[in-house]
Motif scaffolding. Structure first.
Motif, PDB file in Angstrom:
ATOM      1  N   LEU A  17     -66.491  35.703 -62.815  1.00 30.43           N
ATOM      2  CA  LEU A  17     -67.431  36.800 -62.996  1.00 30.43           C
ATOM      3  C   LEU A  17     -68.883  36.344 -62.954  1.00 30.43           C
ATOM      4  O   LEU A  17     -69.751  37.093 -62.600  1.00 30.43           O
ATOM      5  CB  LEU A  17     -67.161  37.494 -64.330  1.00 30.43           C
ATOM      6  N   GLN A  20     -70.851  35.965 -59.596  1.00 28.50           N
ATOM      7  CA  GLN A  20     -70.994  37.242 -58.917  1.00 28.50           C
ATOM      8  C   GLN A  20     -72.269  37.971 -59.323  1.00 28.50           C
ATOM      9  O   GLN A  20     -72.750  38.822 -58.619  1.00 28.50           O
ATOM     10  CB  GLN A  20     -69.809  38.141 -59.253  1.00 28.50           C
ATOM     11  N   ARG A  21     -72.779  37.629 -60.519  1.00 28.53           N
ATOM     12  CA  ARG A  21     -73.959  38.331 -60.978  1.00 28.53           C
ATOM     13  C   ARG A  21     -75.182  37.938 -60.176  1.00 28.53           C
ATOM     14  O   ARG A  21     -76.159  38.652 -60.138  1.00 28.53           O
ATOM     15  CB  ARG A  21     -74.212  37.987 -62.442  1.00 28.53           C
ATOM     16  N   GLN A  22     -75.119  36.758 -59.608  1.00 24.51           N
ATOM     17  CA  GLN A  22     -76.278  36.345 -58.831  1.00 24.51           C
ATOM     18  C   GLN A  22     -76.268  37.114 -57.522  1.00 24.51           C
ATOM     19  O   GLN A  22     -75.241  37.542 -57.055  1.00 24.51           O
ATOM     20  CB  GLN A  22     -76.185  34.846 -58.522  1.00 24.51           C
ATOM     21  N   PRO A  23     -77.459  37.267 -56.947  1.00 25.51           N
ATOM     22  CA  PRO A  23     -77.494  37.892 -55.633  1.00 25.51           C
ATOM     23  C   PRO A  23     -76.603  37.092 -54.685  1.00 25.51           C
ATOM     24  O   PRO A  23     -76.527  35.865 -54.774  1.00 25.51           O
ATOM     25  CB  PRO A  23     -78.962  37.791 -55.220  1.00 25.51           C
ATOM     26  N   ILE A  24     -75.927  37.794 -53.835  1.00 29.34           N
ATOM     27  CA  ILE A  24     -74.911  37.152 -53.011  1.00 29.34           C
ATOM     28  C   ILE A  24     -75.493  36.078 -52.099  1.00 29.34           C
ATOM     29  O   ILE A  24     -74.881  35.055 -51.865  1.00 29.34           O
ATOM     30  CB  ILE A  24     -74.162  38.220 -52.212  1.00 29.34           C
TER      31      ILE A  24
ATOM     32  N   GLU B 115     -70.479  45.067 -67.234  1.00 32.74           N
ATOM     33  CA  GLU B 115     -69.753  43.934 -66.684  1.00 32.74           C
ATOM     34  C   GLU B 115     -68.782  44.402 -65.601  1.00 32.74           C
ATOM     35  O   GLU B 115     -68.667  43.804 -64.531  1.00 32.74           O
ATOM     36  CB  GLU B 115     -69.001  43.242 -67.814  1.00 32.74           C
ATOM     37  N   GLU B 118     -70.606  45.452 -62.464  1.00 37.21           N
ATOM     38  CA  GLU B 118     -71.108  44.278 -61.745  1.00 37.21           C
ATOM     39  C   GLU B 118     -69.979  43.532 -61.048  1.00 37.21           C
ATOM     40  O   GLU B 118     -70.137  43.021 -59.945  1.00 37.21           O
ATOM     41  CB  GLU B 118     -71.857  43.355 -62.714  1.00 37.21           C
ATOM     42  N   ALA B 119     -68.818  43.492 -61.691  1.00 33.98           N
ATOM     43  CA  ALA B 119     -67.681  42.837 -61.062  1.00 33.98           C
ATOM     44  C   ALA B 119     -67.242  43.615 -59.820  1.00 33.98           C
ATOM     45  O   ALA B 119     -66.840  43.026 -58.820  1.00 33.98           O
ATOM     46  CB  ALA B 119     -66.522  42.719 -62.051  1.00 33.98           C
ATOM     47  N   ILE B 121     -69.140  45.641 -57.775  1.00 31.29           N
ATOM     48  CA  ILE B 121     -70.040  45.614 -56.621  1.00 31.29           C
ATOM     49  C   ILE B 121     -70.694  44.245 -56.431  1.00 31.29           C
ATOM     50  O   ILE B 121     -71.457  44.045 -55.494  1.00 31.29           O
ATOM     51  CB  ILE B 121     -71.120  46.715 -56.695  1.00 31.29           C
ATOM     52  N   GLU B 122     -70.414  43.295 -57.322  1.00 35.85           N
ATOM     53  CA  GLU B 122     -70.935  41.937 -57.220  1.00 35.85           C
ATOM     54  C   GLU B 122     -72.442  41.924 -57.037  1.00 35.85           C
ATOM     55  O   GLU B 122     -72.976  41.292 -56.117  1.00 35.85           O
ATOM     56  CB  GLU B 122     -70.224  41.185 -56.101  1.00 35.85           C
ATOM     57  N   ASP B 123     -73.099  42.652 -57.905  1.00 37.61           N
ATOM     58  CA  ASP B 123     -74.548  42.699 -57.887  1.00 37.61           C
ATOM     59  C   ASP B 123     -74.989  43.134 -59.289  1.00 37.61           C
ATOM     60  O   ASP B 123     -74.172  43.639 -60.061  1.00 37.61           O
ATOM     61  CB  ASP B 123     -75.020  43.727 -56.839  1.00 37.61           C
TER      62      ASP B 123
END
Lengths: 285, 671
Positions: A17, A20-24, B115, B118-119, B121-123
């Motif tokens: 997880l 994923q929080r970072q910009p892709i 959380e 974000e999981a 859409i991975e943003d």
């Protein structure tokens, strides 16, 4: 699996997880390219993917694809044949179109990697034929590499002008949308857009549906033109023929695809002329 | 959709809004692709129809500004993991058209909305958790049907109680919505209510049914009548849960727990007109989960503890979507798919022959349309179809996941479809088909499931009372040697049948608890008691854990064995823990052999689905909740709602299965 991922330089399974929080983009920048995949995971994937045998690279001595290479991976053939004598003005009433000068007609037919449709199906051969000085000119483009697809699409676009009228068999529903997709994926304007298009399947159906066993082009050419094909490669085998060649195998069946495609073009013109004349006979009395 | 159209009309906005789903006629589809300003669709359509044909939607994608994803709390577990990958594909296609739409996600109340979003859409997302909508008081009533047979712990049926409550509400002039779990239950409850309120055919109907399987026209008519207020009672399946506008109501009655607290609130949320008070009633069925929840009203207060979890990098799900993505656009170079470099997966697809590599490009080459073969609701390994052969028919009536086939479709199994029992006559394992006929039986079947686990790798370990809790990777071998016949309602065991199926092997992730031998020997006089205690504890932990991670019960499995795969324990004919060797045969453990029984909860899918890590983090909570569950259960010795079914003989035993399970759990409580 976690270890495998670690080996592959990827985020550990338990922490998926967080990155994923970072910009892709930044992930793409820092992640080393993962070539490794654990044997266990690989077996699992292979079983799931139903990999029966690795697609062995083929190697054949017969790699002769006809024509000249006009771009790396793109071959071009041109032949002129004596084939019928078309009336100068084609009466296209049978197709609910105005009379047409035969100069404007471009018969075309694609050979594709399958019938599944969608963005994953492509044409590996485009055949087109027109009347030049009373003779029937057949031109074919064949790609021998994926990278040459754009060049093929560009070449075909060069054969079309704004008053071209396309002639096809089921092209409105199949070949034209398929090419539209390919042009879109290649980021090129679609040259077929807005052109007149005479799709012979529909008038043939209107006339002979119920009388013939089916309305396929092969049936129409046999019953209307008396064409009998010898050593014809069934259309369903065309995808395999090209794939075999692409993987380094023999070109023998690919050449048969080209013959099949050329005959399709001749039959298109034949059916068109037949129906145009038939129309006139019927209307005379 | 109705609201969108209304708004559009009221403001003369000229916005063209369309629904694009399975009901959309073919001739309307092109107009929608070309002229739609707002297109309302669903993940399945995006996955199977829009993305694989994205060139037809080119104009739409080029102008795409917002992607609104409603009800994201439903995108969890296997389904959610698939949807996250569909979103990866959507973003990839958007990038091709040079757009980066803004995502807006909406969720019912869950424990981890930010959380989870974000999981998905991975943003990064900004969570808005305050509701600005006016609302009146909400009353929630958890209704456990009264016990009618104290010896067997039998309660009155949820159906009769639901009917009674709905009748009372409608008679008192309240607009009432009843949710039932199956289509046939909708019909039954509708009939009961119509018998009371619609017996005069000259008057317009006051009761309506609403469910999937009705024609779109019929459903739209029901929605209109509800909005117009001419209907007093509507009975529905979950078909009405998502986004269908039927106006506001006074009372919502749930016939059975819908599987998650979030979904419960979602359905209760249907009741409540502006600032007027509303009532939500949950009528518990005899299902263990229902019985657990109805005894834990704290679940329904404050912020619900449930967390939605997804695991988009589950290897098989990932492979399926990389396959679909490669069909949509070629992969180039070391392109990422989500958080993974796609190359190793592309290699596998190259070997399969569906991709062709040329230079640094991977191009789709097969004559197939991969999205059709990928179901968003399972980890595919070839689904089984259930074919009904009743009266010489050949009708496909259901599909069953590969992972569930061995325990639900063995020959002799009673397979329930919409509460109608069918018996499996023949199972074609290779052909992935089960042939069934309708049966009139008073029992259901329960597979005897011998599962042997071997720990391959431990990710994390922690003390748990006198023992340890761990999570990691395990190898599971599952054998179904036979099945039990269990009578409806009384849950008596009335017979056995043999099953002949190949072993299922599974490489997955698990969480497990273990107690040292010395501790067990001090706490239990006999090893048998310890084993029975572990079996009971496993049953309870499984119930509690299923709620905690919002899992479908079948996605999470339980097992008791030694830590090293040498032996495992299953309930024998008397409901006692029977030790079995690695060959599945009953075995006795030498008195000097190591004795470390272990209870496992594991993901039922190859590669895992990411449930074990969150379970590990909530390990103390799970044990504590299990203890409460057993202590509060109304049964004396044990029942399916706590430690599992017990035989009548055990009812009067001095040391009950409940007590043994409690003893095991007490040893696992953190000191």
């Amino acid at each position: 699996m976690r270890q495998l991922r670690a080996e592959a330089g990827q985020a550990s399974a338990g922490k998926e997880l967080r990155p994923q929080r970072q910009p892709i983009l930044s992930v793409a920048d820092i992640a080393p390219s993962g070539r490794a995949i654990s044997p266990d995971l690989r077996r699992l994937l292979q079983r799931h993917a139903q990999v029966k045998r690795g697609t062995v690279a083929l190697s054949s001595g017969d790699r002769d694809v006809p024509g000249i290479e006009i771009f790396p991976g793109l071959r071009y053939t041109e032949t002129c044949v004596d084939w019928l004598t078309p009336p100068t003005i084609i009466d296209a009433t049978f197709a609910r179109m105005d009379p047409l000068h035969h100069d404007r007609l471009l018969h075309f037919d694609t050979e594709t990697t399958g019938l599944a449709g969608g963005t994953g199906t492509r044409a590996f051969m485009i055949g087109a034929a027109d009347w030049i000085d009373g003779r029937f000119r057949i031109r074919q483009l064949t790609i021998t590499s994926m990278a040459a697809e754009s060049a093929m699409l560009r070449a075909f676009a060069g054969w079309l002008s704004e008053d071209t009228v396309l002639v096809s068999y089921n092209g409105k529903c199949y070949d034209a949308p398929l090419l539209a997709t390919r042009y879109r994926l290649a980021r090129m304007p679609n040259p077929l857009l807005g052109l007149g298009h005479l799709d012979l399947l529909h008038p043939v159906r209107r006339h002979w549906k119920g009388q013939w066993e089916n309305c396929r082009l092969a049936t129409a050419e046999r019953l209307l033109l008396g064409v009998v094909r010898e050593d014809d490669l069934p259309g369903s085998e065309a995808p395999a023929a090209w794939l075999t060649y692409l993987r380094g195998g023999s070109a023998a069946n690919l050449r048969r695809v080209a013959q099949h495609n050329a005959q399709d073009l001749k039959s298109l013109a034949g059916v068109l002329v037949h129906m145009a004349k038939m129309e006139r006979c019927c209307r005379l009395p | 959709m109705a609201e969108l159209l209304e708004l559009n009309q009221a403001g003369a906005l000229g916005v063209k809004a369309f629904t694009f789903d399975g009901d959309t006629p073919g001739d309307a589809r092109q107009a929608i692709r070309l002229h739609g300003d707002i297109v309302v669709s669903n993940p399945d359509m995006l996955h199977q129809a829009i993305l694989p044909h994205h060139t037809k939607w080119a104009q739409f994608f080029e102008n795409l500004r917002y992607v609104v994803i409603d009800e994201v709390h439903t995108y969890r577990g296997v389904f959610g993991s698939h949807v996250a990958n569909v979103i990866r594909r959507l973003k990839r296609v958007c990038a091709f058209y040079g757009v980066r739409p803004q995502f807006i996600l909406c969720s019912a109340t869950i424990g981890n909305p930010q959380e989870h979003a974000e999981a998905l859409i991975e943003d990064a997302v900004t969570a808005i958790t305050e509701s600005g909508a006016p609302s009146g008081d909400k009353h929630v009533l958890l209704w456990n049907p009264p016990v009618v047979n104290p010896d067997l712990g039998l309660r009155a049926s949820a159906r009769s109680q639901t009917n009674r409550i709905a009748r009372l509400a409608i008679k008192s002039g309240m607009k009432t919505l009843v949710f039932a779990q199956s289509r046939s239950m909708v019909e039954v409850l509708t009939k009961y209510l119509k018998d009371v309120f619609d017996h005069d055919p000259r008057k317009p109907a006051r009761i309506r049914a609403y469910r999937g399987g009705y024609l779109p026209k019929e459903r739209r008519a029901a929605e209109r009548e509800m909005r117009a207020g001419t209907i007093d009672g509507i009975v529905s399946t979950s078909a009405l849960e998502l986004g269908v506008d039927i106006g506001s109501l006074d009372v919502v009655v749930l016939n059975g727990y819908p599987g998650s607290v979030a979904a419960t609130w979602q359905r209760f949320g249907r009741a409540g007109r502006r600032q007027q008070s509303a009532l939500g009633v949950l009528v518990a069925s005899s299902d263990p989960l229902d019985q657990y929840l109805v005894r834990h009203p704290e679940f329904f207060q404050g912020a619900p503890p449930e967390h939605a979890r997804i695991h988009p990098d589950q290897p098989l799900i990932l492979l399926d979507h990389i396959r679909c993505a490669a069909f949509e656009l070629p992969f180039v170079g070391d392109e990422m798919f989500g958080t993974e470099v796609a190359t190793p997966w592309l290699d596998v697809l190259g070997e399969e022959g569906v991709l062709h590599r040329e230079g640094d490009r991977w191009e789709w080459i097969a004559d197939s349309y991969p999205a059709i073969a990928v179901s968003l609701r399972s980890v595919a390994d070839g689904n089984f179809v259930v074919v009904d052969r009743t009266d010489g028919r050949q009708t496909i009536i259901a599909e069953v996941d590969y992972s569930a086939a061995a325990v639900t479709l063995y020959e002799g199994a009673i397979h329930m479809i919409q509460s109608t029992p069918y018996q499996v006559e023949k199972l074609d394992w290779e052909g992935r088909k089960a042939y069934v006929t309708r049966a009139s039986v008073d029992y259901y079947t329960d597979a005897i499931d011998y599962t042997r686990l071997k720990v391959l790798d431990c990710f994390e370990s922690s003390h748990a009372g006198c023992g340890h809790a761990r999570h990691g990777e395990v190898h599971v071998v599952r054998r179904v040697p036979g099945y039990k016949k269990i009578r409806f309602y009384s849950h008596e065991n009335i017979g056995y049948g043999p099953v002949n199926l190949p072993d299922q092997e599974l490489h997955t992730t698990a969480v497990w608890w273990q107690l040292p031998q010395a501790v067990l020997e001090a706490a239990f006089e006999q090893r048998q008691q310890a084993l029975d205690g572990f079996l009971g504890a496993a049953n309870t932990l499984h119930i509690v854990a299923t709620v905690a991670v919002m899992a479908e019960a079948r996605d999470l499995q339980k097992s008791v064995g030694s830590g090293d795969g040498a032996w495992f324990v299953s309930a024998d004919m008397r409901g006692r823990g029977q030790l079995r060797g690695s060959d599945g045969q009953p075995a006795a453990l030498a008195t000097d052999a190591p004795f470390t029984p272990t209870v496992y909860l594991y993901d039922a899918f190859p590669g895992g689905i990411g449930q074990s890590e969150p379970l590990f983090h909530r390990r103390e909570d799970l044990v504590a909740q299990s203890i409460t569950l057993i202590e509060r259960c109304d049964c004396r010795a044990g029942c399916p709602a706590c430690v599992g079914p017990v035989l009548a003989a055990d009812e009067g035993a001095a040391t009950t299965p409940k007590a043994l399970a409690l003893r095991v759990l007490a040893l696992l409580v953190a000191l």
